[in-house]
Write an enzyme that holds these catalytic residues in place. Structure first.
Site, PDB file in Angstrom:
ATOM      1  N   THR A 113     -76.634  43.955 -76.518  1.00 57.69           N
ATOM      2  CA  THR A 113     -76.405  42.484 -76.291  1.00 57.69           C
ATOM      3  C   THR A 113     -75.183  42.131 -75.152  1.00 57.69           C
ATOM      4  O   THR A 113     -74.479  43.155 -74.987  1.00 57.69           O
ATOM      5  CB  THR A 113     -76.282  41.621 -77.712  1.00 57.69           C
ATOM      6  OG1 THR A 113     -76.738  40.385 -77.428  1.00 57.69           O
ATOM      7  CG2 THR A 113     -75.117  41.704 -77.999  1.00 57.69           C
ATOM      8  N   HIS A 116     -77.146  38.030 -82.876  1.00 54.44           N
ATOM      9  CA  HIS A 116     -76.188  37.589 -81.952  1.00 54.44           C
ATOM     10  C   HIS A 116     -75.981  36.075 -82.233  1.00 54.44           C
ATOM     11  O   HIS A 116     -76.817  35.205 -82.012  1.00 54.44           O
ATOM     12  CB  HIS A 116     -77.051  37.365 -80.584  1.00 54.44           C
ATOM     13  CG  HIS A 116     -76.295  37.026 -79.099  1.00 54.44           C
ATOM     14  ND1 HIS A 116     -76.308  37.638 -78.017  1.00 54.44           N
ATOM     15  CD2 HIS A 116     -75.648  36.174 -79.180  1.00 54.44           C
ATOM     16  CE1 HIS A 116     -75.734  37.034 -77.310  1.00 54.44           C
ATOM     17  NE2 HIS A 116     -75.174  35.973 -77.667  1.00 54.44           N
ATOM     18  N   CYS A 120     -69.819  34.078 -78.363  1.00 58.06           N
ATOM     19  CA  CYS A 120     -70.621  34.554 -79.383  1.00 58.06           C
ATOM     20  C   CYS A 120     -70.188  35.878 -79.965  1.00 58.06           C
ATOM     21  O   CYS A 120     -69.435  36.495 -79.738  1.00 58.06           O
ATOM     22  CB  CYS A 120     -72.072  34.910 -78.957  1.00 58.06           C
ATOM     23  SG  CYS A 120     -72.868  33.447 -78.120  1.00 58.06           S
TER      24      CYS A 120
END
Lengths: 391, 160
Positions: free
Chosen positions: B28, B50, B33
């Site tokens: 990712t 995520h 985040c």
């Protein structure tokens, strides 16, 4: 007040707003870069959670991002994102150095990019403010050179707190006629979206109000024309919609020839009715109509003048008693769009007017021609609309 | 390095989560985040979430967006895939302050604390962290080794 306007209505109603805002930003950027810049907007749409990661570009690729938080009545975020190599080229262009010179973002390069973001963002936001009649104030641009998904995340997070969709306006850029992968994103907060929905709802009421006047006029005019001209005339009206001034200044159509009828509303400044016919369509109309050019030109003019006068009077009755119907003269002009319509539109962009547009089709025997009807209405008159009870 | 030594890894987008078994891998990209990876090394399982927001109590929508519900669901999916709860351990990456101090209300820090709290709540040990700062990160997760590789633009990749 929470207004649950359907997404489709929001998207379609604000296409014209997007076009005007993008045009405004393109004009500013053209001046700033001294290059031909055009912006093409996709309008607003709801991007689902699955699309978030790719909004600013390929998620794992480095981009230069300029973030302008919006303050004032309309809260949200403007984000301009450019792939790394494109951003290097832009900096070279701005600093007047050969392409390939910039390979990193120092203080000077960042400053050049931030100023670009400031120019694009401010012109876009100012146009939004004018359309929505709200205060929209962009903060100074924040610079980031990072992965596309990483720069987007904090902005998407605030926009998607209450929903699995972000309402986003996506605009792309063309430089000297070539598509360049720059992205301009506008993400609005939930409360901002509600403000916009209220505005759309009001605008739809105004358009409905105008449509009622238009259809009422069309029926009257058809009867009058039949009596006066001895022709069976049908007048078929479209629906009014808010339009972008910038669409009238499209260089692609600058050479197309038009016939333009101007019918000012009085008192001066109240607004203008503008009826535009394609010269090509007019020629076709001549060819299809028996009686020859001498007979047909006055007929075509009579049709449009009769319609314009009647609609002007109807509008006068609808709006206010002091708005006289027939005082100002009608004016005809013929020539290329670039010479007639473009200067007219340019003078109106900065004025406190709203532009609405629809089409009117006249049918006489075997012949048909269509005019585009523009109604330019001063903001004060616009405020009177949308409260239709009877007309 | 982990990312080049293995085949393609499945991309986990914003607000998504997934569990895979070796030889599959996950990846990712993170800004403010948090990438929460949970492992059962013996079962060769890894999950990656995520997370973009700290608490489902402050918002609504998909559970994968919020630290509390995303961690809950990730643990549940690991168990459904055959993980032993007693063997679960976690690693955290992300939580940067993108665009500098002015633009965000320290969302990254709030996300970090929220994920730590939830892992603590489930008594899952956090074996490693790569958090904070002002730069985005690529994150690669390998269930076979429980290794996490972190890449930042302009820096050498590191494995935690």
């Amino acid at each position: 007040m929470s207004i649950a306007a359907p997404a489709l209505a929001l998207d379609t109603s604000f296409k014209a707003l997007s076009v005007d805002s993008a045009f405004s930003a393109a004009r500013a950027l053209t001046t700033w870069l001294n290059r031909d810049v055009r912006l093409h907007t996709e309008g607003f749409h709801s991007a689902p959670l699955a699309e978030f990661s790719e909004l600013a570009g390929a998620p794992e690729e480095p981009v230069v991002a300029l973030h302008l938080p919006l303050q004032g009545d309309l809260q949200g975020d403007l984000l301009i994102a450019l792939p790394e190599q494109i951003a290097f080229q832009l900096v070279d262009m701005l600093l007047g150095q050969p392409v390939g010179t910039t390979t990193a973002f120092g203080e000077l390069e960042q400053s050049a990019m931030q100023e670009t973001g400031n120019i694009v963002g401010s012109s876009f936001a100012n146009c939004l403010a004018r359309w929505l009649r709200l205060s929209v104030v962009p903060a100074s641009p924040n610079f980031a050179y990072d992965l596309a998904c990483a720069v987007l995340a904090p902005i998407a997070a605030s926009a998607a707190n209450l929903s699995d969709e972000v309402w986003v306006n996506r605009t792309c850029f063309h430089l000297d006629g070539q598509h360049v992968d720059w992205r301009l994103l506008l993400l609005l907060s939930e409360s901002a979206r509600e403000r916009v929905a209220e505005h759309v709802q009001r605008e739809q009421l105004v358009c409905y109000d105008l449509d009622m006047l238009l259809h009422h006029t069309a029926a009257e005019v058809a009867t009058q024309l039949r009596n006066e001209l001895g022709h069976d005339v049908r007048v078929i009206c479209g629906d009014f919609a808010r339009a972008a001034f910038s669409e009238l200044i499209d260089p692609a159509s600058a050479n197309s020839h038009i016939e333009m009828l101007t019918a000012p509303l009085t008192p001066r400044g109240a607004g203008t009715l503008l009826s535009v016919t394609s010269a090509e369509e007019f020629v076709r109309f001549l060819a299809q109509t028996s009686g020859g050019r001498q007979a047909v030109v006055p007929l075509m003019h009579s049709l449009q003048e009769g319609f314009a006068r009647s609609l002007r009077q109807t509008l006068a009755g609808r709006l206010t008693a002091e708005l006289a119907g027939d005082d100002a003269e009608l004016e005809w002009a013929a020539g290329p769009t670039g010479e007639l319509l473009t200067p007219w539109a340019k003078t109106q962009i900065a004025a406190d007017h709203e532009l609405f547009r629809t089409s009117v089709v006249f049918k006489t025997g075997r012949a048909t021609f269509e005019t585009t009807l523009h109604l330019l209405l001063h903001a004060d008159r616009y405020a009177e609309m949308g409260t239709l009870e009877a007309c | 390095m982990l990312s080049t030594a293995v085949g393609p890894a499945q991309f986990i987008g914003i607000g998504e989560l997934r569990v895979v078994r070796e030889p599959e891998r996950l990846r990712t990209v993170l800004g403010s985040c948090i990438g929460v990876a949970i492992f059962d090394r013996k079962a060769m399982l890894a999950g990656l979430s995520h997370v973009i927001l700290p608490s489902s109590k402050e918002g609504s929508g998909a559970r994968g967006k919020f630290a509390d519900t995303a961690v809950d669901d990730l643990i549940l999916q690991m168990m459904e895939a055959g993980a032993d709860r007693a063997r679960l351990c976690g690693k955290m990456v992300g939580g940067a302050r993108m665009f500098g101090a002015e633009s965000q209300s320290d969302l990254g820090s709030r996300n970090i604390e929220a994920v730590r709290d939830r892992l603590r709540h489930h008594r899952i040990a956090i074996l490693a962290e790569d958090l904070g700062g002002m730069k985005g990160r690529k994150m690669f997760v390998d269930p076979a080794t429980a290794a996490v590789e972190v890449q930042i633009i302009g820096e050498a990749p590191r494995v935690i």
